[in-house]
Write a protein that holds these residues in place. Sequence first.
Motif, mmCIF file in Angstrom:
data_model
loop_
_atom_site.group_PDB
_atom_site.id
_atom_site.type_symbol
_atom_site.label_atom_id
_atom_site.label_comp_id
_atom_site.label_asym_id
_atom_site.label_seq_id
_atom_site.Cartn_x
_atom_site.Cartn_y
_atom_site.Cartn_z
ATOM 1 N N SER A 129 0.844 -1.186 0.000
ATOM 2 C CA SER A 129 0.000 0.000 0.000
ATOM 3 C C SER A 129 0.881 1.238 0.000
ATOM 4 O O SER A 129 1.750 1.380 0.861
ATOM 5 N N GLU A 166 -13.718 -3.661 1.539
ATOM 6 C CA GLU A 166 -14.534 -3.125 0.450
ATOM 7 C C GLU A 166 -13.784 -3.260 -0.871
ATOM 8 O O GLU A 166 -12.614 -2.920 -0.962
ATOM 9 N N SER A 167 -14.486 -3.732 -1.890
ATOM 10 C CA SER A 167 -13.907 -3.840 -3.214
ATOM 11 C C SER A 167 -14.177 -2.572 -4.008
ATOM 12 O O SER A 167 -15.272 -2.018 -3.957
ATOM 13 N N MET A 168 -13.155 -2.135 -4.735
ATOM 14 C CA MET A 168 -13.277 -0.976 -5.621
ATOM 15 C C MET A 168 -12.612 -1.353 -6.936
ATOM 16 O O MET A 168 -11.447 -1.038 -7.163
ATOM 17 N N TYR A 172 -9.011 -2.798 -6.844
ATOM 18 C CA TYR A 172 -8.428 -2.494 -5.541
ATOM 19 C C TYR A 172 -9.372 -2.910 -4.423
ATOM 20 O O TYR A 172 -10.579 -3.051 -4.625
ATOM 21 N N ARG A 227 -10.145 -1.993 -0.127
ATOM 22 C CA ARG A 227 -9.855 -1.180 1.053
ATOM 23 C C ARG A 227 -10.123 -2.053 2.271
ATOM 24 O O ARG A 227 -11.194 -2.637 2.396
ATOM 25 N N TYR A 252 -10.607 -2.015 6.214
ATOM 26 C CA TYR A 252 -10.928 -1.149 7.348
ATOM 27 C C TYR A 252 -10.651 -1.921 8.633
ATOM 28 O O TYR A 252 -11.180 -3.019 8.831
ATOM 29 N N LYS A 296 -7.485 5.432 8.771
ATOM 30 C CA LYS A 296 -7.828 5.330 7.360
ATOM 31 C C LYS A 296 -7.706 3.877 6.914
ATOM 32 O O LYS A 296 -6.875 3.124 7.437
ATOM 33 N N THR A 322 -5.426 0.612 1.387
ATOM 34 C CA THR A 322 -5.837 0.334 0.010
ATOM 35 C C THR A 322 -4.726 -0.417 -0.692
ATOM 36 O O THR A 322 -3.551 -0.049 -0.609
ATOM 37 N N THR A 323 -5.109 -1.492 -1.378
ATOM 38 C CA THR A 323 -4.127 -2.299 -2.080
ATOM 39 C C THR A 323 -4.728 -2.884 -3.352
ATOM 40 O O THR A 323 -5.946 -3.047 -3.454
#
Length: 124
Positions: A24, A40-42, A45, A47, A49, A55, A58-59
């Motif tokens: 990250s 959470e998937s984006m 990537y 995230r 938590y 914060k 993110t990876t």
Amino acid sequence: MQSLSQTIPATAETENPETLFVKSDYKVVRINIDSINYIESMSEYIRIYTDEREKPVTTLYSLQRLEARLPAHFMRVHRSYIVNMQKIKEISRFRICFSPKALIPVGENYKEKFMEYIRKHGIL
């Protein structure tokens, strides 16, 4: 020539399933699995938590690949979310509450499995 894995003996530290190392922001971050609230998937990537960080981390990684590496108390509840079932504070109208700002929806395809887990571990 020996590979690196052949020269370094496997130890409890290198095989510790209680932590994850993720890349990250040009560094490698160690995350205690028990500190994870949800993921959470984006797109490509994710995230992560945690309780330990303000914060999210993110990876570049697949939610599906990570899901396979997590212990049984982590559950996919939406196409974009995996939650630590042991960290849920409330459930209201098929939304999981970790904090007033963190409300995670339970997807239609995941409701049955999710409710089965809740019934099994609850006194409903």
